[in-house]
Design a protein around this motif. Structure first.
Motif, PDB file in Angstrom:
ATOM      1  N   PRO A   1      10.030 -25.461 -27.918  1.00 27.04           N
ATOM      2  CA  PRO A   1      11.368 -25.511 -28.521  1.00 27.04           C
ATOM      3  C   PRO A   1      12.433 -25.725 -27.446  1.00 27.04           C
ATOM      4  O   PRO A   1      12.176 -25.581 -26.251  1.00 27.04           O
ATOM      5  CB  PRO A   1      11.518 -24.119 -29.175  1.00 27.04           C
ATOM      6  CG  PRO A   1      10.145 -23.530 -29.198  1.00 27.04           C
ATOM      7  CD  PRO A   1       9.385 -24.139 -28.070  1.00 27.04           C
ATOM      8  N   ASN A   2      13.648 -26.038 -27.884  1.00 27.34           N
ATOM      9  CA  ASN A   2      14.757 -26.136 -26.944  1.00 27.34           C
ATOM     10  C   ASN A   2      14.941 -24.808 -26.212  1.00 27.34           C
ATOM     11  O   ASN A   2      14.898 -23.746 -26.825  1.00 27.34           O
ATOM     12  CB  ASN A   2      16.055 -26.504 -27.675  1.00 27.34           C
ATOM     13  CG  ASN A   2      16.030 -27.910 -28.230  1.00 27.34           C
ATOM     14  OD1 ASN A   2      15.372 -28.792 -27.677  1.00 27.34           O
ATOM     15  ND2 ASN A   2      16.732 -28.134 -29.332  1.00 27.34           N
ATOM     16  N   GLY A   3      15.135 -24.896 -24.898  1.00 27.16           N
ATOM     17  CA  GLY A   3      15.339 -23.682 -24.112  1.00 27.16           C
ATOM     18  C   GLY A   3      14.066 -22.955 -23.750  1.00 27.16           C
ATOM     19  O   GLY A   3      14.112 -21.840 -23.221  1.00 27.16           O
ATOM     20  N   ALA A   4      12.904 -23.586 -24.007  1.00 20.90           N
ATOM     21  CA  ALA A   4      11.631 -22.906 -23.767  1.00 20.90           C
ATOM     22  C   ALA A   4      11.270 -22.827 -22.288  1.00 20.90           C
ATOM     23  O   ALA A   4      10.490 -21.966 -21.880  1.00 20.90           O
ATOM     24  CB  ALA A   4      10.505 -23.624 -24.516  1.00 20.90           C
ATOM     25  N   GLY A   5      11.818 -23.732 -21.469  1.00 15.45           N
ATOM     26  CA  GLY A   5      11.479 -23.761 -20.053  1.00 15.45           C
ATOM     27  C   GLY A   5      10.894 -25.077 -19.583  1.00 15.45           C
ATOM     28  O   GLY A   5      10.566 -25.232 -18.400  1.00 15.45           O
ATOM     29  N   LYS A   6      10.759 -26.046 -20.489  1.00 18.73           N
ATOM     30  CA  LYS A   6      10.151 -27.328 -20.128  1.00 18.73           C
ATOM     31  C   LYS A   6      10.945 -28.045 -19.027  1.00 18.73           C
ATOM     32  O   LYS A   6      10.363 -28.552 -18.065  1.00 18.73           O
ATOM     33  CB  LYS A   6      10.048 -28.244 -21.350  1.00 18.73           C
ATOM     34  CG  LYS A   6       9.287 -27.690 -22.529  1.00 18.73           C
ATOM     35  CD  LYS A   6       9.099 -28.722 -23.609  1.00 18.73           C
ATOM     36  CE  LYS A   6      10.390 -29.310 -24.137  1.00 18.73           C
ATOM     37  NZ  LYS A   6      11.282 -28.291 -24.757  1.00 18.73           N
ATOM     38  N   THR A   7      12.259 -28.100 -19.193  1.00 20.15           N
ATOM     39  CA  THR A   7      13.078 -28.821 -18.222  1.00 20.15           C
ATOM     40  C   THR A   7      13.012 -28.164 -16.851  1.00 20.15           C
ATOM     41  O   THR A   7      12.951 -28.852 -15.821  1.00 20.15           O
ATOM     42  CB  THR A   7      14.537 -28.897 -18.706  1.00 20.15           C
ATOM     43  OG1 THR A   7      14.579 -29.595 -19.953  1.00 20.15           O
ATOM     44  CG2 THR A   7      15.400 -29.633 -17.703  1.00 20.15           C
TER      45      THR A   7
END
Length: 310
Positions: free
Chosen positions: A38-44
Motif C-alpha cells: 500500500p501507499n506508505g508501506a516502505g517500498k520507496t
C-alpha cells in the motif's frame, strides 16, 4: 546461480517513523520481481536504498555478489513514479544528455536513441520541447533513457501510469524483452493484473515489514482456498443441490449458449474427484478446472490480516 540482489535485514528509521523493519529479499538474475505494498508501506524507501540514494540504519544490500557501493549505481536503471524531465529542453537533446551521463558517447547515444524512438513511434518529436509532449510520450522518453545503457538491474516504479492499454502493452512487451535479454527487473506497482502477467516472484511490504514473499503461481495456488470451476450443460439447480454437502460457496456465471459455468469452494475434506463424480450424475460435464486466486485478492487479504493482527 547467485542472486543479483540480496537485501538482508534492512531497517530504516526517520523521526517518529520506522520506514523499514528488518526487511530481506532475494532476487535472481534475469527475472521480473514484483515489489508490492500500500501507499506508505516502505517500498520507496527500499528502492532509494537499493539505488544508493540513502543508506539503511542497519542491514546489508548485496549487489552482484558484493556489498552495494556507489560505483554500482551505473549498473542500475531507475524509472521513478515521479518523472523528472526538463520541460524547456528539446526531447533529443535531453535524451542525449542523460545518455552521456550514463557513459555513452554522443555518437552511440544518438544511434541507439534514434532506434528506440522509431520503435516507440516518437521520432517526429526529436526536436520538440518536453513541455509539448503528452504525459504518455514523456514517459516513453524517460523509459528509453532509463534502459538505454542496458544496466544489470532495472527498477520501474508504476511504469504504466498514465498509459492507454495499447501503449501499456507496448511497454510490457519491452520489459519482457529486456528480461529475455538478461536484465533483472524490480517492478513496483499497484496494478495486480500486470503482476500476474509479468512477475515471477513478489514481495509484499506493509508498514515497513515484509509480510509475504514467494513465487506468483505458487502463491495464487496456495490462496485459492480449494476453489474449482465446472463447465456443463443441464440444470444448475440440480447440480448445486447435489454439490451442496461438498461446498460452502457457489458462483454461477451468466450462461453462454447451452454451456454454463459454476465456481465453487470445496469443503476442506472434499476431493475434486468426488465433485466430478457428483457433477457427472447431475449434468453433462464438459470441463473441470482449478480456480487460482488473483493477486489482487491475495494483496487485499494479506494486508487486512496483518493489520488486524496489529
Amino acid at each position: 546461480m547467485d542472486n543479483i540482489l540480496e537485501v538482508i535485514g534492512v531497517s530504516k528509521h526517520y523521526t517518529g517513523h520506522k520506514a523499514l523493519d528488518d526487511v530481506s529479499i532475494s532476487i535472481a538474475p534475469g527475472t521480473v520481481y514484483g515489489l508490492l505494498g500500500p501507499n506508505g508501506a516502505g517500498k520507496t524507501t527500499l528502492i532509494r536504498i537499493i539505488n544508493h540514494i540513502t543508506a539503511p540504519d542497519s542491514g546489508t544490500v548485496m549487489f552482484d555478489g558484493h556489498t552495494l557501493t556507489a560505483d554500482d549505481v551505473s549498473q542500475i536503471g531507475y524509472l521513478p513514479e515521479e518523472r523528472g524531465l526538463y520541460k524547456k529542453m528539446k526531447v533529443g537533446e535531453q535524451a542525449i544528455f542523460f545518455a552521456r551521463l550514463k557513459g555513452l558517447s554522443k555518437a552511440d547515444a544518438t544511434t541507439q536513441l534514434k532506434r528506440w524512438f522509431d520503435k516507440f513511434g516518437i521520432s517526429d518529436w526529436w526536436d520538440k520541447k518536453i513541455e509539448e509532449l503528452s504525459k504518455g510520450m514523456a514517459q516513453k522518453v524517460q523509459f528509453i533513457v532509463t534502459v538505454l545503457h542496458r544496466p544489470k538491474l532495472l527498477i520501474f516504479d508504476e511504469p504504466f501510469s498514465g498509459f492507454d492499454p495499447i501503449n501499456a502493452n507496448l511497454l510490457k512487451q519491452e520489459i519482457l524483452q529486456l528480461r529475455d535479454e538478461g536484465s533483472t527487473i524490480i517492478f513496483s506497482t499497484h496494478n495486480m493484473g500486470s503482476v500476474e502477467e509479468i512477475c515471477s516472484d513478489i514481495t509484499l511490504i506493509n508498514k515497513g515489514k515484509n509480510i509475504l514473499t514467494g513465487n506468483v503461481d505458487e502463491l495464487r495456488h496456495r490462496f485459492s482456498d480449494g476453489r474449482c470451476s465446472l463447465t456443463f450443460t443441464g440444470d444448475p439447480r440440480l447440480l448445486m443441490e447435489r454439490l451442496q454437502p461438498m461446498s460452502s460457496e457457489f458462483f454461477l456465471d451468466e450462461p453462454k449458449g447451452a454451456e454454463q459455468r459454476l465456481e465453487l469452494k470445496l469443503a476442506p475434506e472434499v476431493k475434486l474427484r468426488d465433485v466430478i463424480a457428483a457433477a457427472n450424475e447431475a449434468t453433462d460435464l464438459i470441463e473441470v478446472g482449478r480456480v487460482m486466486a488473483s493477486m489482487n485478492d491475495i494483496f487485499i487479504k494479506t494486508v487486512k490480516q496483518t493489520e488486524n493482527n496489529d
